[in-house]
Scaffold this motif. Structure first.
Motif, short mmCIF file in Angstrom:
data_model
loop_
_atom_site.label_atom_id
_atom_site.label_comp_id
_atom_site.label_asym_id
_atom_site.label_seq_id
_atom_site.Cartn_x
_atom_site.Cartn_y
_atom_site.Cartn_z
N PRO A 1 0.82 -1.21 0.00
CA PRO A 1 0.00 0.00 0.00
C PRO A 1 0.86 1.27 0.00
O PRO A 1 1.84 1.36 0.73
CB PRO A 1 -0.79 -0.12 1.30
CG PRO A 1 0.13 -0.88 2.22
CD PRO A 1 0.90 -1.83 1.34
N ASN A 2 0.47 2.23 -0.82
CA ASN A 2 1.11 3.55 -0.83
C ASN A 2 0.04 4.60 -1.12
O ASN A 2 0.18 5.44 -1.99
CB ASN A 2 2.25 3.61 -1.87
CG ASN A 2 1.77 3.37 -3.29
OD1 ASN A 2 0.71 2.80 -3.51
ND2 ASN A 2 2.55 3.81 -4.26
N ASN A 3 -1.06 4.50 -0.36
CA ASN A 3 -2.26 5.27 -0.65
C ASN A 3 -2.40 6.56 0.16
O ASN A 3 -3.45 7.21 0.09
CB ASN A 3 -3.51 4.40 -0.42
CG ASN A 3 -3.47 3.12 -1.26
OD1 ASN A 3 -3.17 3.17 -2.44
ND2 ASN A 3 -3.74 1.98 -0.63
N SER A 4 -1.37 6.93 0.90
CA SER A 4 -1.42 8.15 1.70
C SER A 4 0.01 8.62 1.95
O SER A 4 0.97 7.85 1.77
CB SER A 4 -2.12 7.88 3.04
OG SER A 4 -1.31 7.04 3.86
N PRO A 5 0.19 9.86 2.36
CA PRO A 5 1.55 10.32 2.67
C PRO A 5 2.24 9.45 3.72
O PRO A 5 3.45 9.22 3.63
CB PRO A 5 1.32 11.75 3.17
CG PRO A 5 0.07 12.18 2.49
CD PRO A 5 -0.79 10.96 2.42
N ALA A 6 1.49 8.94 4.66
CA ALA A 6 2.09 8.10 5.70
C ALA A 6 2.59 6.78 5.14
O ALA A 6 3.53 6.17 5.67
CB ALA A 6 1.09 7.85 6.83
N GLU A 7 1.96 6.29 4.06
CA GLU A 7 2.35 5.02 3.44
C GLU A 7 3.25 5.22 2.23
O GLU A 7 3.51 4.27 1.49
CB GLU A 7 1.10 4.25 3.00
CG GLU A 7 0.16 3.87 4.12
CD GLU A 7 -1.09 3.20 3.59
OE1 GLU A 7 -1.49 2.16 4.16
OE2 GLU A 7 -1.66 3.70 2.59
N ALA A 8 3.72 6.43 1.99
CA ALA A 8 4.45 6.73 0.77
C ALA A 8 5.65 5.80 0.59
O ALA A 8 6.43 5.58 1.53
CB ALA A 8 4.90 8.19 0.78
N GLN A 9 5.79 5.27 -0.58
CA GLN A 9 6.89 4.39 -0.92
C GLN A 9 8.16 5.21 -1.11
O GLN A 9 8.17 6.21 -1.83
CB GLN A 9 6.56 3.63 -2.20
CG GLN A 9 7.66 2.70 -2.72
CD GLN A 9 7.26 2.00 -4.00
OE1 GLN A 9 6.07 1.95 -4.36
NE2 GLN A 9 8.24 1.47 -4.71
N ALA A 10 9.24 4.80 -0.47
CA ALA A 10 10.50 5.53 -0.56
C ALA A 10 11.20 5.22 -1.88
O ALA A 10 11.31 4.05 -2.26
CB ALA A 10 11.40 5.18 0.62
N VAL A 11 11.66 6.25 -2.57
CA VAL A 11 12.44 6.09 -3.80
C VAL A 11 13.62 7.04 -3.74
O VAL A 11 13.61 8.04 -3.03
CB VAL A 11 11.59 6.37 -5.06
CG1 VAL A 11 10.47 5.37 -5.20
CG2 VAL A 11 11.06 7.80 -5.05
N THR A 12 14.65 6.70 -4.48
CA THR A 12 15.84 7.56 -4.58
C THR A 12 15.89 8.14 -5.99
O THR A 12 15.80 7.41 -6.98
CB THR A 12 17.12 6.74 -4.32
OG1 THR A 12 17.04 6.18 -3.00
CG2 THR A 12 18.35 7.63 -4.42
N VAL A 13 16.00 9.46 -6.05
CA VAL A 13 16.03 10.10 -7.37
C VAL A 13 17.48 10.18 -7.86
O VAL A 13 18.41 10.28 -7.06
CB VAL A 13 15.39 11.51 -7.31
CG1 VAL A 13 13.94 11.42 -6.94
CG2 VAL A 13 16.14 12.42 -6.36
N PRO A 14 17.69 10.07 -9.19
CA PRO A 14 16.66 9.92 -10.22
C PRO A 14 16.08 8.52 -10.26
O PRO A 14 16.76 7.55 -9.93
CB PRO A 14 17.43 10.24 -11.51
CG PRO A 14 18.83 9.80 -11.22
CD PRO A 14 19.06 10.12 -9.77
N ALA A 15 14.83 8.41 -10.71
CA ALA A 15 14.18 7.11 -10.77
C ALA A 15 12.99 7.17 -11.71
O ALA A 15 12.38 8.23 -11.90
CB ALA A 15 13.70 6.67 -9.39
N THR A 16 12.66 6.02 -12.30
CA THR A 16 11.40 5.84 -13.02
C THR A 16 10.63 4.75 -12.31
O THR A 16 11.14 3.64 -12.11
CB THR A 16 11.63 5.45 -14.49
OG1 THR A 16 12.19 6.56 -15.19
CG2 THR A 16 10.32 5.07 -15.16
#
Length: 800
Positions: A338-353
């Motif tokens: 789940p990544n349906n809210s700011p609290a559940e936001a999936q962490a990514v490292t930029v740059p990324a697609t």
């Protein structure tokens, strides 16, 4: 440098045009194609096409593929009623018309010709025509009978697979075809129409023998061409019907319907791959012979927007369609629920697609995806969605929020003047607004209409004209990542000042608006995909939020969400795409840069591949300018009967120490140059050097030397003018050299803010006809100087 059009009073579809009197000399008019029937043929077959147009005598056919060739069988004149302008009804110019003709052309498509949409022109000694289009199919073709059958609407029996060809001639018409099917057969019905120029917005309905509707398509789609797939429940007779969503009718609502138990791709995931890394993508559809994965071989580097095709080889042959997947340079990852809210936001490292879907069956509400990333203060990032451009149903909206999920202010919009739209509604692409009042408006001012911020390109010098807006590719540009909207008549439009976030002003009775880091539609070339420029206000974490603007979701709502460094770039367009250059003459080609990608520096323009006898003068789009005029010239002895040669126009710029090369309209087929007979007029102007100060004016006199018996009026305009220099007080008639004149004097005016520079400009004269030709003067050197510079004769540095 956008051309400042002084006059272009041309015929439109509602005008009644007459042939010139017999005593008048017809101008030299290149060939034109108005209509073609049929609109395609089967691969490996030969078919005869009827082409209606003008000046087709002596034509040969130029195709975009070596697998297709054609020869002209005959050309015949067509009768045409000579009519006069109706007083009080027809207000446009009555311009000469070339001879109306019908050509019969035999076209052969080789067995290995690439199926799909193909383009062609015709060439005569008068030059090349506009492009027309046809479809090369892979199935036998069956044409709807021309004569009406007894019992209108009766189903026509056909054997599948086949391509059904027809048109909905009368408003409300529906064409119905009956076929036999077997239980479990997966049927495909694919309309090909809009790409061929049809006005049809197709709907398809599949029924069983009892008339029960089994499936339908096209009623709720944004795409004009419907595709229906369905599994038949039993052996028996079925019908498929083709209709128009708008209930229109006419021969301009034609279709080609590919029908049968055919292999067809309905989806692919992910929607792209990383450059230089071969990868497999999942495919699904009907009749794909259990193929679930297809290997993609991407190029080593994605230089700008890059796609590669995916097709499936099955036991029944290759898939009826291809789908395109994007190629990017950034590391790739996959969305994780789940990544349906700011609290559940999936962490990514930029740059990324990030490859994902707006679809989550575990929640009751429509899916929204959140991602968390880190950025440093002042770091400039580009956030870009690729979905609709790759066939996804997602209509994205994207925003960057702070670590707590709150809006990040981008700018404060202070309204300083109010007017309203008038005359007519404007759609989301219109390149101008008609406003009630022009008071207080100047070139480059910002306007706020609804939630859309636009910038004025040119304020007209008379009230019965649109305010032209900054545009590219036939679509206005929305500024500061606002999104284009439809604007109704009588909507308030504000002249605004754009200030920083948090700016405070004394009240003036007008609204103060605030922009956040949000975008719906990315502008020209992006369709409904989003694009957002983000500059981090502080070191820290930020939240990226993606959803469908309509609040819906589904398995076919796939996306590629890319976050990368905001590297400046540009693209180019060039018009016309087929310069017909008179022997001994000069014609203008307009090169326009799309600077919404962030690059504002100079762009050097060069032409490669021109045929013998034609040359082009190198030019440049100046720093901060939008366009340049490129002059094509033909030698006085250039061959008239030579083959039109393909060429390309390159733009080169140094960006962050790297040379970037972009080809104008790099996907445009049949960009060709050809030689036509000597010009019907030669235009010149004086003085050859024009010095002008900001806030001042200068006069220019143009001369037209009519040739070859041409005796018509000559509308003129000035091309390659820099920002801030305009032709002054031309009114409704512009700079028009009437039939009894050979010269006119006009005035150039420099705005108070005009940049100091030296730049060539051109007077361009038009020979009016159904396919008008334009002719350019030799360059006039425009010198914009500050008052002290003009008196001293010094040259200031170019504006950065």
């Amino acid at each position: 440098m956008k051309p400042n059009t002084l006059l272009r009073v041309l015929g439109v579809v509602s005008l009644v045009c007459v042939s010139p009197p017999l005593s008048a000399q017809q101008p030299t008019i290149p060939p034109t194609i108005n209509s073609v029937w049929p609109k395609g043929l089967e691969r490996g077959a030969t078919a005869t096409f009827t082409v209606e147009g003008r000046n087709l005598t002596g034509a040969k056919v130029l195709f975009d593929s070596p697998g297709i060739n054609g020869k002209v069988l005959s050309v015949a004149d067509l009768p045409e009623e000579k009519r006069v302008a109706r007083p009080g009804v027809d207000f446009g110019a009555i311009v000469p018309q070339a001879t109306k003709q019908e050509a019969r052309i035999e076209v052969t498509a080789a067995k290995d010709a690439e199926p799909g949409i193909h383009w062609f022109r015709v060439q005569t000694s008068l030059g090349t025509s506009n492009m027309s289009v046809l479809d090369v199919g892979t199935l036998p073709e069956v044409y709807k009978p021309k004569a009406p059958r007894e019992g209108a609407g009766e189903a026509r029996p056909v054997e599948l697979p086949v391509t059904l060809v027809g048109a909905l001639e009368q408003p409300g018409d529906t064409d119905t075809y009956q076929f036999g099917g077997k239980a479990g057969q997966e049927m495909v019905f694919q309309v090909v129409a809009s790409e061929l120029g049809s006005r049809l917005r197709s709907v398809l309905v599949l029924r069983d023998a009892a008339g029960q509707v089994l499936a339908q398509a096209g009623y709720y789609s944004d795409e004009p061409d419907a595709v229906l797939t369905a599994k038949l429940p039993a052996d028996g007779k079925y019908t498929v019907s083709v209709g128009d969503l708008e209930k229109g009718g006419g021969m301009d609502r034609f279709y080609r319907l590919n029908a049968g138990a055919l292999p067809y791709i309905t989806g692919v995931f992910p929607l792209g791959v990383r450059a230089s890394q071969p990868a497999e993508v999942s495919v699904w559809g009907v009749n794909l012979s259990d193929v679930r994965q297809v290997k993609v071989q991407p190029p080593a580097w994605a230089d700008g927007w890059t796609t590669v095709p995916v097709e499936v080889a099955t036991n029944w042959g290759k898939s009826l369609n291809k789908v395109m997947v994007a190629v990017g340079n950034e590391p790739e990852t996959t969305e994780t629920e789940p990544n349906n809210s700011p609290a559940e936001a999936q962490a990514v490292t930029v740059p990324a697609t990030i490859n994902g879907h707006i679809s989550d069956k575990k929640t009751g509400a429509a899916d929204e995806d959140y991602f968390r990333f880190r950025a440093k203060k002042g770091q400039r990032l580009m956030v870009e969605v690729a979905a609709a451009r790759l066939g996804s149903r997602l209509d994205s909206v994207v925003e960057v929020l702070d670590a707590q999920g709150r809006d990040i202010p981008r700018a404060t919009i202070r309204c300083v003047n109010e007017t309203q739209t008038t005359l007519a509604d404007r759609d989301s692409k219109s390149m101008g607004f008609r406003l009630v009042s022009l008071a207080g408006l100047h070139d480059n001012d910002y306007l706020m209409a609804g939630d859309e911020l636009v910038q004025i390109d040119r304020v007209p010098d008379q009230p019965d004209a649109d305010v032209s807006l900054k545009s590219f590719g036939g679509q206005r540009i929305s500024m500061f990542d606002t999104s284009p909207q439809v604007h109704p008549i009588n909507q308030s439009v504000y002249k605004v000042k754009v200030e920083g976030p948090g700016a405070v002003f004394p009240p003036n009775g007008l609204p103060v608006l605030h922009l956040a880091m949000r975008n719906d539609d990315g502008g020209p070339g992006f369709r409904s995909d989003s694009r957002l420029h983000f500059t981090a206000p502080e070191d820290g974490e930020y939240v990226l939020h993606l959803r469908d603007v309509r609040g819906i979701e589904g398995a076919d709502f796939a996306y590629r969400l890319t976050v990368r460094d905001d590297t400046p770039d540009f693209t180019l367009t060039a018009m016309p795409g087929n310069p017909n250059v008179p022997r001994g003459g000069r014609i203008p080609v307009e090169i326009t840069a799309n600077r919404t990608l962030g690059y504002e520096g100079p762009i050097e323009i060069k032409v490669k591949g021109l045929p013998t006898g034609i040359t082009a003068e190198d030019t440049a789009i100046g720093a901060g300018q939008a366009s340049a005029t490129l002059i094509f010239k033909a030698a006085s002895d250039a061959p008239l009967t030579g083959t039109a040669a393909p060429f390309k126009i390159e733009g080169r710029a140094k960006i962050n120490g790297r040379e970037v090369v972009r080809v104008a309209d790099d996907s445009m087929p049949l960009r060709v140059a050809s030689v036509m007979p000597p010009p019907d007029l030669v235009v010149s102007a004086e003085p050859k050097e024009i010095a002008i100060e900001p806030g001042k004016t200068a006069t220019v006199t143009l001369h037209v030397d009519r040739k070859n018996g041409f005796a018509g009026r000559v509308p003129c305009n000035v091309r390659n003018l820099p920002p801030g220099v305009v032709v002054d007080n031309v009114g409704l008639n512009g700079v028009l050299v009437t039939e009894d004149q050979t010269s006119r004097t006009f005035t150039l005016r420099a705005e108070d803010w005009a940049w100091p520079l030296d730049q060539p400009i051109y007077v361009v004269a038009e020979v009016e006809s159904n396919s008008s030709t334009t002719h350019a003067s030799t360059p006039l050197l425009l010198k914009v100087r500050g008052k002290q510079m003009a008196s001293a004769g010094t040259t200031p540095p170019a504006k950065p």
